[in-house]
Design an enzyme around this catalytic site. Structure first.
Site, mmCIF file in Angstrom:
data_model
loop_
_atom_site.group_PDB
_atom_site.id
_atom_site.type_symbol
_atom_site.label_atom_id
_atom_site.label_comp_id
_atom_site.label_asym_id
_atom_site.label_seq_id
_atom_site.Cartn_x
_atom_site.Cartn_y
_atom_site.Cartn_z
ATOM 1 C CB ALA A 157 12.634 -20.980 9.318
ATOM 2 C CG HIS A 163 -1.947 -0.983 1.262
ATOM 3 N ND1 HIS A 163 -3.102 -0.870 0.536
ATOM 4 C CD2 HIS A 163 -2.032 -2.163 1.909
ATOM 5 C CE1 HIS A 163 -3.852 -1.931 0.740
ATOM 6 N NE2 HIS A 163 -3.231 -2.735 1.561
ATOM 7 N NE ARG A 185 20.098 -6.071 7.383
ATOM 8 C CZ ARG A 185 19.221 -5.446 6.624
ATOM 9 N NH1 ARG A 185 18.925 -5.902 5.434
ATOM 10 N NH2 ARG A 185 18.613 -4.364 7.033
#
Length: 180
Positions: free
Chosen positions: A154, A108, A174
């Site tokens: 994960a 958005h 990262r």
């Protein structure tokens, strides 16, 4: 036509049938061996699927943009892939996407002084290279490229590009090391 029945017929005729109609929406199939393990939700008319693709229960294809899935790809349970007409999601060959991942090429607008609901969406394509592993519960946001050979841990949130053979983890994701 029942989705499972459709894919059963598609698997048996895949060498001859490069296009099929699914709920009045076209699905492009490059070749043999699409396996669907249970009910999926297909609400996007622009999904292209390669050879030897496995789609597990609860997977959802949304939006109206291109979703291109390469060969030898597995998409885990309850993964959601959303592609807007302005951008798209492109998945290379030999990619493994674990359960409950969320891949979305749109966000958005958030300018001050305009209600968020009244702002246009901002979109940018997502490119996932070949030989990539995306672990469970990963979120991949608009404009990201995950290069060949990368691994995403994960629960990661990918909002920046991941280089070749990198292993990236965390929120935001990262690079912590490279595949050896």
């Amino acid at each position: 036509m029942n989705l499972i029945l459709f894919f059963d017929k598609l698997i048996s005729r895949c060498e001859r049938a490069y296009r099929r109609v699914l709920f009045n929406k076209k699905v492009k199939i490059s070749g043999g061996g699409v396996k669907v393990y249970g009910k999926i939700h297909h609400i996007n008319p622009n999904v292209q699927v390669g050879n030897n693709v496995e789609i597990y229960p609860g997977v959802q294809f949304f939006g109206d943009g291109n979703i291109v899935i390469g060969n030898n790809v597995a998409i885990g349970n309850y993964t959601i892939i959303y592609a807007s007409k302005e951008a798209g999601v492109y998945i290379g060959d030999n990619v493994q996407i674990a359960a409950q991942s969320y891949i979305i090429d749109t966000n958005h607008g958030i300018k001050k002084g305009i209600l968020i609901k009244d702002q246009p969406n901002e979109s940018a394509p997502i490119h996932i290279g070949s030989d990539v592993w995306i672990a469970a519960n990963t979120v991949i946001l608009k404009g990201v490229t995950i290069a060949d050979g990368a691994v995403v841990g994960a629960n990661a949130l990918v909002n920046e590009n991941i280089p070749n053979n990198a292993i990236a983890v965390g929120v935001p994701a990262r690079v912590v090391k490279y595949r050896e």
